[in-house]
Structures are given as C-alpha cells and as structure tokens.
Design a protein around this motif. Structure first.
Motif, short mmCIF file in Angstrom:
data_model
loop_
_atom_site.label_atom_id
_atom_site.label_comp_id
_atom_site.label_asym_id
_atom_site.label_seq_id
_atom_site.Cartn_x
_atom_site.Cartn_y
_atom_site.Cartn_z
N PRO A 105 3.09 3.54 6.40
CA PRO A 105 2.14 3.71 4.59
C PRO A 105 0.95 2.75 4.22
CG PRO A 105 4.57 3.84 4.60
CD PRO A 105 3.98 3.40 5.69
N LEU A 106 -0.09 3.54 4.02
CA LEU A 106 -0.44 2.27 2.75
C LEU A 106 0.28 2.12 1.49
CD1 LEU A 106 -3.64 1.15 2.50
CD2 LEU A 106 -4.19 3.17 0.64
N PRO A 107 0.63 0.09 1.63
CA PRO A 107 1.46 0.58 0.42
C PRO A 107 0.24 0.84 -1.10
CG PRO A 107 1.02 -1.70 1.54
CD PRO A 107 -0.04 -0.16 2.39
N SER A 108 1.11 1.77 -2.18
CA SER A 108 0.90 1.91 -3.64
C SER A 108 0.44 0.57 -4.23
CB SER A 108 2.19 3.07 -4.12
OG SER A 108 3.37 1.86 -4.11
N ASP A 109 0.67 -0.48 -3.73
CA ASP A 109 0.46 -1.62 -3.93
C ASP A 109 -1.23 -1.56 -4.26
OD1 ASP A 109 3.20 -3.43 -5.01
OD2 ASP A 109 2.81 -2.13 -3.57
N VAL A 110 -2.23 -0.87 -3.94
CA VAL A 110 -3.38 -0.59 -3.39
C VAL A 110 -4.01 -0.09 -4.76
CG1 VAL A 110 -3.41 2.09 -2.55
CG2 VAL A 110 -5.10 0.11 -2.13
N SER A 111 -3.10 0.41 -5.56
CA SER A 111 -3.77 0.25 -6.81
C SER A 111 -3.91 -0.70 -7.53
CB SER A 111 -2.79 1.44 -7.52
OG SER A 111 -1.83 0.55 -8.02
N SER A 112 -3.66 -1.93 -7.22
CA SER A 112 -3.82 -3.05 -8.12
C SER A 112 -5.77 -3.73 -7.87
CB SER A 112 -2.86 -4.12 -7.52
OG SER A 112 -3.01 -4.52 -6.31
N LEU A 113 -6.09 -3.65 -7.15
CA LEU A 113 -7.19 -3.31 -6.03
C LEU A 113 -8.76 -2.37 -7.31
CD1 LEU A 113 -7.15 -3.71 -2.35
CD2 LEU A 113 -6.32 -4.98 -3.98
N GLN A 114 -8.06 -3.05 -8.27
CA GLN A 114 -9.64 -1.71 -9.65
C GLN A 114 -11.05 -2.35 -9.81
OE1 GLN A 114 -8.08 -0.88 -12.68
NE2 GLN A 114 -5.88 -0.76 -12.53
N GLN A 115 -11.17 -3.35 -8.17
CA GLN A 115 -12.65 -3.78 -8.43
C GLN A 115 -13.68 -3.69 -6.97
OE1 GLN A 115 -13.53 -7.70 -9.75
NE2 GLN A 115 -11.60 -7.90 -10.77
N ILE A 116 -11.90 -2.95 -6.11
CA ILE A 116 -13.01 -2.39 -4.31
C ILE A 116 -13.49 -1.48 -4.86
CG2 ILE A 116 -11.17 -1.43 -4.00
CD1 ILE A 116 -10.42 -2.37 -1.50
N THR A 117 -14.87 -1.71 -3.55
CA THR A 117 -15.72 -0.98 -3.90
C THR A 117 -15.63 -0.37 -2.82
OG1 THR A 117 -17.54 -2.59 -3.37
CG2 THR A 117 -16.89 -1.94 -5.70
N SER A 118 -14.80 -1.01 -0.96
CA SER A 118 -15.44 -0.73 0.62
C SER A 118 -13.52 -0.86 0.62
CB SER A 118 -15.60 -1.36 1.47
OG SER A 118 -15.98 -0.84 2.71
N LEU A 119 -13.65 0.29 1.36
CA LEU A 119 -11.91 0.47 2.06
C LEU A 119 -11.91 0.99 3.17
CD1 LEU A 119 -8.89 -0.57 1.89
CD2 LEU A 119 -8.61 1.57 0.42
N ASP A 120 -11.80 0.32 4.30
CA ASP A 120 -11.03 0.49 5.56
C ASP A 120 -10.25 0.63 6.44
OD1 ASP A 120 -14.00 2.04 6.06
OD2 ASP A 120 -14.54 -0.06 5.94
N ILE A 121 -9.50 1.37 6.63
CA ILE A 121 -8.36 1.00 7.36
C ILE A 121 -8.15 1.98 8.71
CG2 ILE A 121 -6.90 0.10 5.39
CD1 ILE A 121 -6.65 3.02 4.31
N ASN A 122 -7.48 1.97 9.30
CA ASN A 122 -7.13 3.30 10.43
C ASN A 122 -5.92 2.98 11.45
OD1 ASN A 122 -7.71 0.80 11.73
ND2 ASN A 122 -8.08 2.04 13.32
#
Length: 185
Positions: free
Chosen positions: A77-94
């Motif tokens: 899974p995509l870790p829920s910790d992704v929420s700490s990246l409040q400044q992120i503008t671009s996220l690519d995952i697969n």
C-alpha cells in the motif's frame, strides 16, 4: 547506466536538495535513510527495478515537492504517512495495491497526482476533494470501484484527467462530479 542496490547512507547527506537516480537498473529497496534528508525537495527513482514497499521513513523528508517512484516493481500500500508531505506538488507512483490512501487529501500542495497503473481497489477517497491546487489527475489502470465522489466536483476543470478505472460503472462515469471536473470554462 548504474545497477545494484542503492546504498542506505543518506543520513550523511542532510543538506541534499535533489536526488535523481532515474533511468538506471537499480534494484533492491528504497533506502530508509532518505527520510533523514530534511532539505530534500526533489526525488526521482523512476525507471529502475526497485522492489519492496515504499518505506515510511521516506515521508520524514517533509520538504519534498516532487516525488517520482513510477516504473519500478514496488509493492504494497501507499503508506498513510504520505500525509506529512503537505508541500508536495507532484506525486507519481505505480504497482502499489490496497486502498488509495485517504491521507492524500492532506497533501494540499498537490498539482499533479498520478497513482495510475497500480492495483488500487476500493473507492476513490473523498479527501482528494481537498486538493484545491490539483491540475492533473490520473487514476487510470486501477481496480477502483463505487462512484466518483462528489467532492471531486469542487475542482475547477482539470488541465488533464484520466479517471477510467477498473470497476467504475457507466453510471459512475456519467456522474455530475465527473462532468464538473472535465468541463471547459
């Protein structure tokens, strides 16, 4: 072209701003010590052979504004910790699986969200409607179900969107939210 494991020694590079190791043959897991790079703003490991799960520690690099982990063989899974990246503008995952994390709605700076070509299941999180800056959304090639949340209709029309996803019904694809997302000014 480089190959082998990426050494887990990034705790020695606390001032690192940008790390681009894309278009190589790196294998193994993503080093956990990346999270210790507090000034890291840009991270690209795309087009390698990295495997395993995305380590939760990577999200300790809270200054990230760009992360591309696509075209690897990452799992889980995509870790829920992704929420700490409040400044992120671009996220690519697969190639990730499980439910698409509702904590993505806390990444309020996101302009481009591309969790395409994953194995995400379940509903599209309503929290994505919190991403007021979102311009590009690609949810294609997943196994998402249910309807497109009305909250996505809060967006101004997106510059690019691809929402075709697994088990979404024709009724879902004709929803008012989708119409709002795709309309032109």
């Amino acid at each position: 072209m480089f190959s082998g494991d990426i050494p887990d020694f990034f705790n020695n590079f606390k001032q690192l701003y940008s790390l681009g190791l894309q278009h190589n043959q790196f294998s193994g897991s993503i080093p956990k010590s990346i999270g210790e790079c507090k000034n890291l703003a840009m991270l690209s490991f795309s087009m390698n052979k990295l495997n395993g799960r995305i380590p939760r520690e990577i999200f300790m690099a809270t200054g990230l504004i760009y992360m591309n982990l696509s075209q690897n063989v990452l799992r889980g899974p995509l870790p829920s910790d992704v929420s700490s990246l409040q400044q992120i503008t671009s996220l690519d995952i697969n190639l990730l699986s499980g439910n698409l994390s509702s904590s993505l709605g806390n990444c309020i700076g996101l302009k481009k969200l591309s969790p395409a070509r994953n194995k995400f299941t379940g509903a599209i999180p309503k929290s994505i409607g919190n991403l007021a800056s979102l311009e590009r959304l690609d949810l294609s090639s997943n196994n998402l179900t249910n309807q497109i949340p009305e909250e996505l209709g809060k967006f101004r029309p997106l510059e690019f969107s691809r929402i075709s996803a697994g088990n979404l019904s024709e009724e879902t694809m004709n929803s008012a939210a989708l119409t709002k997302i795709l309309q032109d000014d």
